[in-house]
Design a protein around this motif. Structure first.
Motif, PDB file in Angstrom:
ATOM      1  N   GLY A   8      -3.131   4.042   2.113  1.00  0.00           N
ATOM      2  CA  GLY A   8      -2.103   3.783   0.957  1.00  0.00           C
ATOM      3  C   GLY A   8      -2.672   2.904  -0.179  1.00  0.00           C
ATOM      4  O   GLY A   8      -1.960   2.246  -0.932  1.00  0.00           O
ATOM      5  N   TYR A   9      -3.952   2.343   0.096  1.00  0.00           N
ATOM      6  CA  TYR A   9      -4.487   1.529  -0.981  1.00  0.00           C
ATOM      7  C   TYR A   9      -5.727   2.294  -1.484  1.00  0.00           C
ATOM      8  O   TYR A   9      -6.426   3.180  -0.785  1.00  0.00           O
ATOM      9  N   LYS A  18       7.033   3.380   0.732  1.00  0.00           N
ATOM     10  CA  LYS A  18       5.814   3.024   1.441  1.00  0.00           C
ATOM     11  C   LYS A  18       6.068   2.641   3.008  1.00  0.00           C
ATOM     12  O   LYS A  18       5.262   2.260   3.603  1.00  0.00           O
ATOM     13  N   PRO A  49      -2.278  -0.774  -4.385  1.00  0.00           N
ATOM     14  CA  PRO A  49      -1.820   0.686  -3.852  1.00  0.00           C
ATOM     15  C   PRO A  49      -2.347   1.678  -4.462  1.00  0.00           C
ATOM     16  O   PRO A  49      -2.418   1.744  -5.883  1.00  0.00           O
ATOM     17  N   ASP A  50      -2.529   2.743  -3.905  1.00  0.00           N
ATOM     18  CA  ASP A  50      -2.974   4.121  -4.395  1.00  0.00           C
ATOM     19  C   ASP A  50      -1.511   4.735  -4.913  1.00  0.00           C
ATOM     20  O   ASP A  50      -0.798   5.500  -4.093  1.00  0.00           O
ATOM     21  N   SER A  95       4.257   9.894   8.905  1.00  0.00           N
ATOM     22  CA  SER A  95       3.530   9.058   7.961  1.00  0.00           C
ATOM     23  C   SER A  95       2.590   9.983   6.799  1.00  0.00           C
ATOM     24  O   SER A  95       2.425  10.935   7.292  1.00  0.00           O
ATOM     25  N   ILE A  96       2.007   9.026   6.283  1.00  0.00           N
ATOM     26  CA  ILE A  96       1.131   9.790   5.039  1.00  0.00           C
ATOM     27  C   ILE A  96      -0.089  10.213   5.712  1.00  0.00           C
ATOM     28  O   ILE A  96      -0.799  11.063   4.961  1.00  0.00           O
ATOM     29  N   LEU A 125       3.754   4.383   5.692  1.00  0.00           N
ATOM     30  CA  LEU A 125       2.455   4.181   6.087  1.00  0.00           C
ATOM     31  C   LEU A 125       2.589   4.086   7.662  1.00  0.00           C
ATOM     32  O   LEU A 125       3.571   3.792   8.326  1.00  0.00           O
ATOM     33  N   LEU A 168       1.295   7.109  -2.982  1.00  0.00           N
ATOM     34  CA  LEU A 168       2.579   6.639  -2.737  1.00  0.00           C
ATOM     35  C   LEU A 168       3.824   7.197  -3.465  1.00  0.00           C
ATOM     36  O   LEU A 168       4.875   7.405  -2.971  1.00  0.00           O
TER      37      LEU A 168
END
Length: 407
Positions: A81-82, A112, A101-102, A132-133, A115, A106
């Motif tokens: 996520g970053y 968020k 953060p990416d 989750s992502i 995650l 996101l």
């Protein structure tokens, strides 16, 4: 001249040894709101090949500490996520590193809260993938590279602080690293990382990763196809077709995979040694590789109930072409700034392989006793033809080495 070369080699070794003095890299990670960021991967990579050297995971307060072994290394910091952050190994104290953060990732997921969650359960650190992502990571290899405490690069999977990991998929020991490329992340339920395997595993096992896939839903026949086209120095492509049939506790699955890949590795190496005279060696290193691969898999599984499952798996792997070509590589030696010696090397190597492997497994529980049975069979045919040539020019004399072929 022979004595001089020996002295040069000895001094080069001493210089390398002095450059490898370890230093401790420390720092603290925070998110965009300056809150501690735990479970982020902090990895040291060597340059220029980006090979894994060492790694750790940030603590609950975001702090981390690990050792660098040379000045020509780089720190890579990643957290799901970053955006990825790269830092030099000097200075050793990185202070506070803030991860951003990416936004693209996101925005795709919208919230968020998707995650992944990581927790400690018994002897393992468990990361939940479902919902989750991480489901969008790509292949199983891509997914493992995002798991806290794990580095997965081109089929080599390492657990920080332990070493190479032995991998299990639904209780079945993975025998071929290509299985991770053929496993899609959206079919994975959770991943467990065990840093200190107990008596359940062989004493030589440094770490264990247990992958659990989602339970298939519904019955009948299903299939999907994955195609990829990549460009790095040249075009590479792959195609994978998966099919599955389920009814009751019976599960039949199969896969056909094809790949045509091209890649290069180019670098320049300069080495200097200071004696009564100053010696300088400049080398241009380059290699090209062209790989073609065909693989197939067929599996049969039957789950009697939650405590008992039995199955088999057959894999076929054929590599008709994996040719490494080394074009003429020039090397020049200077003495006090004047050209002293020149040489040029070239060669090629082909790694041809045909493999059949078979696995029969049983997982179950009998009166509180866990049973994990795996029986394997393997037939493999490998060929490694190669050839090389070398040309020297020293002073006014010139020597050309003859090409040789080794089957």
């Amino acid at each position: 001249m022979k004595t001089t070369k020996q002295i040069l080699c000895l001094l080069c070794s001493l210089v390398c040894a002095c450059g490898l003095s370890a230093q401790t890299i420390t720092g603290k990670l925070t998110d965009e709101q300056n809150q501690p960021l735990p479970y982020a991967n902090v990895v040291i990579l060597s340059l220029p090949d980006s090979a894994f050297v060492n790694g750790t995971v940030s603590a609950e307060d975001g702090s981390f500490s690990l050792n660098a072994t040379a000045s020509d290394q780089i720190i890579r910091i990643t957290s799901v996520g970053y955006n990825t952050v790269y830092k030099p190994v000097q200075p050793a104290d990185l202070g506070t590193v803030r991860l951003i953060p990416d936004t693209q990732l996101l925005n795709e997921v919208v919230i968020k809260g998707d995650l992944p969650r990581t927790r400690v359960k018994g002897d393992a650190m468990v990361t939940t993938v479902t919902g989750s992502i991480l489901e969008k990571a790509g292949t199983g290899n891509d997914l493992l590279n995002k798991i806290p405490g794990v580095s997965a690069e081109e089929g080599s999977v390492n657990v920080f602080g332990s070493g190479a990991a032995e991998i299990y998929i639904n209780g079945r020991k993975m025998r071929d690293a290509s299985e991770l490329e053929q496993l899609e992340s959206n079919n994975i339920k959770s991943v467990e990382v065990v840093r200190n395997p107990g008596a359940r595993y062989d004493a030589s096992v440094a770490a264990v990763i247990r992958i659990f896939t989602k339970k298939p839903e519904g019955e009948g026949f299903g299939f999907n196809n994955r195609t990829g086209i990549y460009y790095r120095y040249n075009w590479s492509e792959l195609n994978q077709f998966n099919f599955n049939y389920r009814k009751g506790g019976f599960d039949l699955g199969g896969m056909i995979f094809g790949m045509d890949s091209r890649d290069e590795d180019n670098k320049k190496v300069i080495q200097e040694t200071f004696l009564e005279k100053t010696w300088r060696q400049e080398s241009d290193l380059s290699s090209w590789v062209h790989t073609q691969n065909l693989a197939a898999m067929l599996s049969l599984n039957y789950q009697f109930n939650e405590q008992h499952s039995l199955g088999m798996r057959y894999n076929y792997d054929y590599t008709p072409n994996n040719r490494w070509h080394i074009p003429p590589l020039p090397t020049t030696v200077y003495c006090d700034g004047e050209r002293f010696e020149e040489s040029s090397s070239s060669g090629w190597q082909d790694r041809l392989e045909t493999r059949h492997d078979f696995n029969l497994y049983y997982n179950g529980q009998v009166k509180g006793l866990n049973i994990d049975f795996n029986a394997d069979g393997l037939w493999q045919d490998m060929k490694n033809p190669q050839g090389n040539a070398r040309t020297h020019h020293f002073g006014r004399r010139r020597h050309t080495g003859t090409a040789r072929h080794q089957p």
